[in-house]
Design a protein around this motif. Structure first.
Motif, short mmCIF file in Angstrom:
data_model
loop_
_atom_site.label_atom_id
_atom_site.label_comp_id
_atom_site.label_asym_id
_atom_site.label_seq_id
_atom_site.Cartn_x
_atom_site.Cartn_y
_atom_site.Cartn_z
N MET A 96 46.12 48.88 37.35
CA MET A 96 47.42 49.22 36.79
C MET A 96 47.31 50.46 35.91
O MET A 96 46.41 50.59 35.10
N GLY A 97 48.26 51.39 36.13
CA GLY A 97 48.33 52.58 35.29
C GLY A 97 47.66 53.80 35.90
O GLY A 97 46.93 53.72 36.88
N GLU A 98 47.94 54.95 35.32
CA GLU A 98 47.34 56.23 35.69
C GLU A 98 46.21 56.51 34.70
O GLU A 98 46.46 56.77 33.51
N PRO A 99 44.96 56.46 35.13
CA PRO A 99 43.84 56.62 34.20
C PRO A 99 43.89 57.88 33.35
O PRO A 99 43.60 57.83 32.15
N LEU A 100 44.27 59.02 33.94
CA LEU A 100 44.27 60.27 33.17
C LEU A 100 45.42 60.34 32.18
O LEU A 100 45.43 61.20 31.29
N ASP A 101 46.39 59.43 32.32
CA ASP A 101 47.48 59.35 31.34
C ASP A 101 47.01 58.62 30.08
O ASP A 101 47.72 58.56 29.08
N ASN A 102 45.82 58.05 30.15
CA ASN A 102 45.20 57.38 28.99
C ASN A 102 43.79 57.94 28.80
O ASN A 102 42.83 57.20 28.59
N LEU A 103 43.69 59.25 28.87
CA LEU A 103 42.39 59.92 28.84
C LEU A 103 41.64 59.66 27.54
O LEU A 103 40.41 59.53 27.53
N GLU A 104 42.39 59.53 26.43
CA GLU A 104 41.74 59.35 25.13
C GLU A 104 40.97 58.04 25.03
O GLU A 104 40.06 57.91 24.22
N ASN A 105 41.34 57.05 25.84
CA ASN A 105 40.61 55.79 25.86
C ASN A 105 39.78 55.62 27.12
O ASN A 105 38.80 54.85 27.11
N LEU A 106 40.12 56.32 28.18
CA LEU A 106 39.34 56.27 29.41
C LEU A 106 37.94 56.86 29.20
O LEU A 106 36.93 56.23 29.56
N LEU A 107 37.87 58.05 28.63
CA LEU A 107 36.57 58.72 28.51
C LEU A 107 35.59 57.96 27.61
O LEU A 107 34.43 57.79 27.99
N PRO A 108 36.01 57.46 26.43
CA PRO A 108 35.06 56.65 25.65
C PRO A 108 34.63 55.39 26.38
O PRO A 108 33.48 54.95 26.24
N SER A 109 35.53 54.80 27.16
CA SER A 109 35.17 53.60 27.93
C SER A 109 34.09 53.93 28.95
O SER A 109 33.11 53.18 29.10
N ILE A 110 34.25 55.04 29.65
CA ILE A 110 33.25 55.44 30.64
C ILE A 110 31.91 55.70 29.97
O ILE A 110 30.85 55.34 30.50
N THR A 111 31.94 56.31 28.79
CA THR A 111 30.69 56.58 28.06
C THR A 111 29.94 55.29 27.76
O THR A 111 28.71 55.22 27.91
N VAL A 112 30.66 54.25 27.35
CA VAL A 112 30.03 52.95 27.09
C VAL A 112 29.50 52.35 28.38
O VAL A 112 28.40 51.79 28.41
N LEU A 113 30.26 52.46 29.46
CA LEU A 113 29.84 51.90 30.74
C LEU A 113 28.58 52.56 31.27
O LEU A 113 27.75 51.92 31.93
N LEU A 114 28.40 53.85 30.98
CA LEU A 114 27.24 54.59 31.46
C LEU A 114 26.01 54.41 30.57
O LEU A 114 24.89 54.63 31.02
N ASP A 115 26.23 54.05 29.32
CA ASP A 115 25.13 53.96 28.35
C ASP A 115 24.14 52.87 28.76
O ASP A 115 24.51 51.74 29.09
N ASP A 116 22.85 53.19 28.73
CA ASP A 116 21.82 52.21 29.10
C ASP A 116 21.80 51.03 28.15
O ASP A 116 21.37 49.93 28.53
N ASN A 117 22.25 51.23 26.92
CA ASN A 117 22.36 50.13 25.97
C ASN A 117 23.77 49.54 25.94
O ASN A 117 24.08 48.70 25.09
N GLY A 118 24.60 50.03 26.87
CA GLY A 118 25.94 49.47 27.03
C GLY A 118 25.97 48.61 28.28
O GLY A 118 25.34 47.57 28.34
N TYR A 119 26.64 49.13 29.31
CA TYR A 119 26.73 48.38 30.57
C TYR A 119 25.75 48.89 31.62
O TYR A 119 25.49 48.21 32.61
N GLY A 120 25.22 50.09 31.41
CA GLY A 120 24.17 50.60 32.27
C GLY A 120 24.58 50.94 33.69
O GLY A 120 23.74 50.93 34.60
N PHE A 121 25.86 51.26 33.91
CA PHE A 121 26.28 51.67 35.25
C PHE A 121 25.82 53.09 35.55
O PHE A 121 25.76 53.94 34.66
#
Length: 358
Positions: free
Chosen positions: A167-192
């Motif tokens: 649901m929603g347009e991801p780039l319309d919520n860029l201010e919360n999308l980018l930090p979320s992706i950073t956590v998802l990529l972090d090896d001490n986060g979700y490690g994706f």
């Protein structure tokens, strides 16, 4: 859902840098922020008392001042066709969102929402009928991933891929999308791996380049769905603000690695954009772009205004693009029997009345 103290600081909506700054402000070492980050996102522990490497003094302060994003899973539907799973979440303010785990052989893909509703207005999308209510916080985005992955792990599986196509347009919520992706990529986060995360967009050209400012840019899927500006405006009103020719120009200019291709998504609507003439015009539009094409079957919504192109039309469209040396694939429709496929997500907002059937 229990009463929520809205004055609490939601730690799981903070980036690692924000956590470090917060801990510095309250008089604790910055490395404590990294410990909290690991507990929340890697170990999936959301109880300060279980964070055993934190001092009692710190745990007491955090308990008094901080919390974690509240939510409730109020419905879990399983597909009889392909074992996909759709979750209905109730958020702290009473709004609801849906997220889906799509299962395909050994792959389990989490389809993540970024907004309550959507303001893009695409005529073939059920979420658009909700209108726009609000952006999801970082914590609300991540809780979808955490919940689905925890459920899969209980079955001896795990999420392997993520697509921001809910649901929603991801780039319309860029201010919360980018930090979320950073956590998802972090090896001490979700490690994706960045190779296993895809962001889909209807083409907000002023925000598209921001995705490529990430240290490791994730995959990009651009939903075009038409070969001409006039045609696209009819089914995707956002095209009036972000014209098709400008979208193509921006996509061509993105700093994409030669080993990586942008995905172009094309939802086939019977009698609207699926003719041979449409295929020819579309091939001409994207010729020379470093892309591959995903043809997507339209999944009917409750109003029944549009119909999906048949197999014959779909294969004919695909074959023409392939003849033009454009890599073209037909996306398998997963979760359609539980209204969990592309374009089918819909959930009640806090202002709506009725049951919680989504």
């Amino acid at each position: 859902m229990p009463q929520i103290n809205t004055d609490l600081i939601m730690l799981d909506s903070m980036s690692k840098e924000q956590l470090r700054e917060y801990f510095s402000q309250i008089g604790f070492e910055k490395f404590r922020a990294d410990q909290i980050f690991d507990w929340m996102h890697n170990k999936r522990v959301l109880d300060f008392e279980q964070m055993t490497n934190l001092s009692k003094k710190l745990r007491e302060k955090l308990t008094a001042e901080c919390g974690f994003t509240p939510f409730e899973v109020i419905k879990n539907q399983r597909s009889m066709q392909d074992d996909s799973m759709k979750l209905l979440f109730r958020l702290a303010d009473g709004n609801m969102i849906e997220a889906v785990t799509l299962r395909d052989f050994d792959r389990a893909t989490g389809c993540i929402s970024t907004q309550v509703g959507c303001r893009m207005g695409c005529v073939f999308c059920s979420t658009a009928k909700m209108g726009f209510v609000r952006n999801l916080t970082v914590g609300e985005i991540l809780l979808q991933v955490r919940t689905m992955d925890n459920m899969l792990r209980a079955e001896g599986r795990r999420l392997t891929n993520l697509v921001f196509m809910g649901m929603g347009e991801p780039l319309d919520n860029l201010e919360n999308l980018l930090p979320s992706i950073t956590v998802l990529l972090d090896d001490n986060g979700y490690g994706f791996s960045y190779r296993r995360i895809t962001v889909s967009t209807s083409g907000l050209t002023d925000k598209l380049p921001k995705l490529f400012e990430l240290e490791k840019p994730v995959n990009l899927a651009v939903s075009i769905n038409a070969a001409t500006q006039a045609q696209r405006e009819k089914i995707m009103p956002i095209s009036r603000k972000y014209p098709l020719d400008e979208l193509v120009r921006v996509v061509k200019s993105l700093p994409v690695s030669k080993h990586k291709m942008i995905m172009i998504e094309y939802v086939l609507l019977k009698g609207i954009n699926d003719s041979e003439a449409d295929a020819k015009a579309f091939a001409k539009l994207i010729k020379g772009m470093h892309v591959k094409v995903n043809l997507i079957a339209y999944n009917s919504s409750k109003d029944g205004q549009y119909r999906s192109s048949g197999e014959k039309e779909t294969l004919k469209f695909q074959n023409y693009l392939i003849q033009e040396r454009i890599g073209t694939f037909i996306r398998k429709s997963l979760g359609s029997d539980i209204d969990g496929a592309c374009g089918q997500l819909y959930a009640k907002t806090a202002r709506e009345k009725g049951d919680d059937n989504g």
